[in-house]
Scaffold this motif. Structure first.
Motif, mmCIF file in Angstrom:
data_model
loop_
_atom_site.group_PDB
_atom_site.id
_atom_site.type_symbol
_atom_site.label_atom_id
_atom_site.label_comp_id
_atom_site.label_asym_id
_atom_site.label_seq_id
_atom_site.Cartn_x
_atom_site.Cartn_y
_atom_site.Cartn_z
ATOM 1 N N ASN A 95 -5.985 -4.882 20.342
ATOM 2 C CA ASN A 95 -6.042 -5.202 18.911
ATOM 3 C C ASN A 95 -4.648 -5.205 18.312
ATOM 4 O O ASN A 95 -3.839 -4.338 18.608
ATOM 5 C CB ASN A 95 -6.897 -4.176 18.165
ATOM 6 C CG ASN A 95 -8.359 -4.284 18.558
ATOM 7 O OD1 ASN A 95 -8.961 -3.317 18.964
ATOM 8 N ND2 ASN A 95 -8.919 -5.463 18.465
ATOM 9 N N GLY A 96 -4.403 -6.212 17.505
ATOM 10 C CA GLY A 96 -3.117 -6.276 16.820
ATOM 11 C C GLY A 96 -1.967 -6.768 17.674
ATOM 12 O O GLY A 96 -0.809 -6.723 17.263
ATOM 13 N N ALA A 97 -2.275 -7.287 18.869
ATOM 14 C CA ALA A 97 -1.211 -7.719 19.780
ATOM 15 C C ALA A 97 -0.550 -9.015 19.326
ATOM 16 O O ALA A 97 0.587 -9.298 19.703
ATOM 17 C CB ALA A 97 -1.772 -7.897 21.181
ATOM 18 N N GLY A 98 -1.271 -9.799 18.535
ATOM 19 C CA GLY A 98 -0.703 -11.065 18.074
ATOM 20 C C GLY A 98 -1.449 -12.289 18.587
ATOM 21 O O GLY A 98 -0.946 -13.402 18.497
ATOM 22 N N LYS A 99 -2.668 -12.084 19.088
ATOM 23 C CA LYS A 99 -3.435 -13.205 19.630
ATOM 24 C C LYS A 99 -3.804 -14.221 18.542
ATOM 25 O O LYS A 99 -3.549 -15.411 18.689
ATOM 26 C CB LYS A 99 -4.725 -12.698 20.297
ATOM 27 C CG LYS A 99 -4.491 -11.702 21.417
ATOM 28 C CD LYS A 99 -5.797 -11.261 22.051
ATOM 29 C CE LYS A 99 -6.701 -10.462 21.125
ATOM 30 N NZ LYS A 99 -6.147 -9.133 20.774
ATOM 31 N N THR A 100 -4.403 -13.699 17.481
ATOM 32 C CA THR A 100 -4.838 -14.608 16.424
ATOM 33 C C THR A 100 -3.639 -15.308 15.782
ATOM 34 O O THR A 100 -3.694 -16.499 15.476
ATOM 35 C CB THR A 100 -5.652 -13.839 15.366
ATOM 36 O OG1 THR A 100 -6.772 -13.238 16.008
ATOM 37 C CG2 THR A 100 -6.126 -14.746 14.277
ATOM 38 N N THR A 101 -2.572 -14.555 15.599
ATOM 39 C CA THR A 101 -1.363 -15.146 15.017
ATOM 40 C C THR A 101 -0.877 -16.308 15.889
ATOM 41 O O THR A 101 -0.528 -17.377 15.375
ATOM 42 C CB THR A 101 -0.264 -14.075 14.889
ATOM 43 O OG1 THR A 101 -0.802 -12.954 14.183
ATOM 44 C CG2 THR A 101 0.934 -14.614 14.144
ATOM 45 N N THR A 102 -0.886 -16.099 17.202
ATOM 46 C CA THR A 102 -0.464 -17.163 18.115
ATOM 47 C C THR A 102 -1.394 -18.366 18.006
ATOM 48 O O THR A 102 -0.941 -19.509 17.900
ATOM 49 C CB THR A 102 -0.487 -16.634 19.568
ATOM 50 O OG1 THR A 102 0.344 -15.483 19.644
ATOM 51 C CG2 THR A 102 0.012 -17.691 20.532
HETATM 52 N N1 LIG Z 1 -1.363 -12.224 6.994
HETATM 53 C C1 LIG Z 1 -0.724 -11.192 7.554
HETATM 54 N N2 LIG Z 1 0.219 -10.517 6.867
HETATM 55 C C2 LIG Z 1 0.882 -9.479 7.431
HETATM 56 N N3 LIG Z 1 0.672 -9.034 8.671
HETATM 57 C C3 LIG Z 1 -0.252 -9.651 9.407
HETATM 58 C C4 LIG Z 1 -1.005 -10.756 8.900
HETATM 59 N N4 LIG Z 1 -1.840 -11.182 9.860
HETATM 60 C C5 LIG Z 1 -1.642 -10.372 10.922
HETATM 61 N N5 LIG Z 1 -0.691 -9.449 10.659
HETATM 62 C C6 LIG Z 1 -0.219 -8.416 11.587
HETATM 63 O O1 LIG Z 1 0.165 -9.028 12.777
HETATM 64 C C7 LIG Z 1 -0.221 -8.254 13.899
HETATM 65 C C8 LIG Z 1 -0.968 -9.102 14.868
HETATM 66 O O2 LIG Z 1 -2.180 -9.501 14.301
HETATM 67 P P1 LIG Z 1 -3.176 -10.486 15.028
HETATM 68 O O3 LIG Z 1 -4.312 -10.709 14.110
HETATM 69 O O4 LIG Z 1 -2.440 -11.672 15.511
HETATM 70 O O5 LIG Z 1 -3.631 -9.613 16.279
HETATM 71 P P2 LIG Z 1 -4.793 -9.883 17.327
HETATM 72 O O6 LIG Z 1 -4.186 -9.815 18.669
HETATM 73 O O7 LIG Z 1 -5.526 -11.118 16.973
HETATM 74 O O8 LIG Z 1 -5.695 -8.610 17.111
HETATM 75 P P3 LIG Z 1 -7.295 -8.440 17.145
HETATM 76 O O9 LIG Z 1 -7.666 -8.187 18.576
HETATM 77 O O10 LIG Z 1 -7.507 -7.243 16.294
HETATM 78 O O11 LIG Z 1 -7.906 -9.678 16.584
HETATM 79 C C9 LIG Z 1 -0.979 -7.068 13.361
HETATM 80 O O12 LIG Z 1 -0.120 -5.965 13.361
HETATM 81 C C10 LIG Z 1 -1.328 -7.452 11.954
HETATM 82 O O13 LIG Z 1 -1.308 -6.324 11.136
#
Ligand SMILES: Nc1ncnc2c1ncn2[C@@H]1O[C@H](COP(=O)(O)OP(=O)(O)OP(=O)(O)O)[C@@H](O)[C@H]1O
Ligand SMILES: [Mg+2]
Lengths: 303, 239
Positions: free
Chosen positions: A39-46
């Motif tokens: 969780n929070g690794a950056g998958k969704t952001t990528t």
């Molecule tokens: N809109 C935003 N503004 C600020 N920080 C953000 C935003 N979106 C995501 N983050 C931060 O970026 C980091 C990565 O988030 P992300 O959603 O990409 O993780 P993830 O790998 O998809 O996690 P998960 O398994 O929980 O879905 C997290 O620390 C989150 O707090």
């Protein structure tokens, strides 16, 4: 064959936090690419960057060999996506939800029945989506992603929140996509075990960095097996071995030593026997994928 | 664009939006029926023509009703997408973002035009129900229905933009209501004054629809384009 997805030093900052750092993903035709990370690794952001929903702070995304930033619409015609929780208009039926997307894209009407049967929602098609179970909503999202006959499907945690049966169903569905329909897939998850059966390649992201990319077998080879010794009086045996410089841990009455080759294993057995410990078991234990994953992602944290 | 509008139309199915369109005109009819029911003699003894009396009474209510209606419609059109978490889906489709926003704007304009038509019918109904005699001023009904609605376009487009960029609809609605109540009081130049400026009535001082209706349409379209440009360069971080 060039990469369907290629990212070059992809980097994204939110405020001061670097959420994705120097990511170089490569996803090839015909693959199910498991994009893994806690969780929070950056998958969704990528994934949002792959779809042009947010912009990279640095680096670039290429889809089908073309830079996303100036070919967005052209390449997105070949991509279907499901980002995080499914999008749906609860007051409309499943069929009407697909019809909205069908109208937006100007696709033929028959596609709706085709994708409905692909995800086995034909029976529930005329129910309001707010009455759907989470699994059905997830499947509707996948149906909607498939509507435009994509060559590449990008799915962000499509099994999140589903029960084991639902997970299994989606997993089997995804596994069939490359062979049956020629659709390559990038699917994210925070569980490596989930990927074990379906992914041909995995990329592991941790704290925004890609710490592994390759096949699952390569991943397994990366980690050395451990040897387990069953001995009488394990506590005393541990002391003796430690005094001779071995790194020994004691777990549930058995001794564990990391990364021994044949010679070293023989030496230890010899030593134990000479010291009159009874050795009743020597066993090589391959770490499970989950352990590899935890070790990979855990190590990083202690840096 | 036609495809996008067809999708917009389908999304409204089963929502409150069609009902809301009727609410304003019905409210106007009821208020006028009560007003004229109670004091028709008094109202009609003023030394102006009957139409001026009717539109004069209606103008107490009409501008505020149109402003609040535009605020609510804009909010409902945006809330539909927020609630569906639809932006991340729609904006990952191979479509022009400018057109996606544009289709929302055009949809809102379309709904407001329906309101205008209903208002024209309401005035006609009231004319005959109160029995205000002949000749029937059809051209005035048309103006009274369409002018203030066309003049509300700048506010409608502003509210649409606010409702789309702000997820929680309480804020844009609050802004919309406060501005509708007070935004047009002290000056004729702020957009919240345009609907009242555009009411075709001679007795209201310096009322000049010939000026304010084109201003409303022009500024409305300009704000729609600016909103679409802003929307196109925004990031989709949430739903
Ligand atoms: N809109 C935003 N503004 C600020 N920080 C953000 C935003 N979106 C995501 N983050 C931060 O970026 C980091 C990565 O988030 P992300 O959603 O990409 O993780 P993830 O790998 O998809 O996690 P998960 O398994 O929980 O879905 C997290 O620390 C989150 O707090
Ligand atoms: Mg995520």
């Amino acid at each position: 064959m060039s990469n369907l997805i290629q990212t070059i030093n992809l980097t994204r900052r939110y405020g001061k936090q670097i959420v994705v750092k120097d990511l170089n993903l490569e996803v090839k035709q015909g693959e199910v690419y498991g994009f893994l990370g806690p969780n929070g690794a950056g998958k969704t952001t990528t994934i949002r960057m792959l779809l042009g929903l947010i912009r990279p702070t640095f680096g670039e995304v290429k889809l089908f060999g073309k830079p996303l930033n100036n070919h967005r619409r052209e390449v997105l015609w070949r991509v279907g996506a499901l980002v995080e929780s499914p999008s749906y208009y609860g007051h409309l039926t499943g069929r009407e939800n697909l019809e909205v997307t069908r109208r937006l894209l100007g696709l033929p009407r028959e596609r709706i029945d085709e994708v409905l049967s692909l995800v086995r929602l034909t029976k529930a098609a005329d129910k309001k989506v707010k009455k759907y179970s989470l699994g059905m909503k997830q499947r509707l999202g996948i149906a909607s992603a498939l509507l435009g006959k994509p060559d590449l499907l990008i799915l962000d945690e499509p099994t999140n929140g589903l029960d084991p049966a639902g997970i299994q169903e989606i997993r089997e569905f995804i596994m069939d996509l490359p062979k049956q329909y020629g659709i390559s897939v990038l699917v994210s998850s925070h569980l490596l075990s989930e990927m074990e059966q379906m992914a041909t390649q995995v990329g592991i992201i941790h704290q925004g960095k890609l710490i592994f990319q390759g096949s699952i077998t390569t991943l397994q080879k990366k980690s050395r097996p451990r040897i387990r010794f069953g001995v009488g009086d394990p506590r005393e045996a541990q002391h003796v071995l430690q005094s001779r410089g071995w790194q020994v841990s004691l777990q549930e009455g058995e001794l564990w030593i990391d990364g021994l080759d044949r010679n070293a294993t023989a030496q230890i057995v010899e030593c134990l026997v000479k010291e009159h410990f009874s050795v009743y078991r020597v066993e090589e234990v391959k770490p499970s994928l989950e352990e590899i994953f935890l070790r990979l992602t855990g190590k990083e944290e202690s840096l | 664009m036609i495809r996008l509008l067809a999708a917009e139309r389908l999304k409204m199915k089963g929502t409150w939006i069609p009902i809301l369109l009727f609410l304003g005109p019905i409210g106007l009819i009821l208020a006028m029926m009560v007003d004229f029911g109670l004091r028709k003699e008094y109202l009609l003894q003023q030394n102006t023509d009957n139409w001026t009396v009717l539109i004069g009474e209606a103008s107490m209510l009409l501008p505020l009703m149109i402003l609040l209606g535009a605020t609510l419609l804009a909010s409902l059109l945006a809330e539909m997408e927020h609630q569906a978490s639809a932006w991340k889906h729609t904006l990952a489709l191979p479509l022009s973002r400018f057109k996606i926003y544009g289709s929302k704007g055009i949809q809102l304009i379309g709904l407001l035009i329906i309101v205008a038509i209903l208002l024209v019918l309401s005035f006609a109904f009231l004319w005959f129900w109160i029995d205000l005699g002949k000749p029937v001023p059809w051209d005035q009904f048309l103006k009274a229905g369409f002018y203030p609605v066309l003049a509300v376009l700048p506010v409608a487009m502003l509210q649409l933009w606010l409702s789309i960029i702000i997820r929680n609809q309480a804020l844009p609605i609050f802004i919309g209501v406060v501005c509708s109540l007070f935004g047009g009081i002290h000056t004729k130049w702020l957009p919240w004054a345009y609907p009242i400026n555009a009411i075709p009535i001679d007795s209201l001082e310096k009322n000049n629809p010939a000026f304010w209706v084109p201003v409303g349409i022009g500024l409305g379209l300009l704000l729609l384009i600016l909103g679409a440009l802003d929307f196109s360069r925004r990031e989709v971080k949430g739903g």
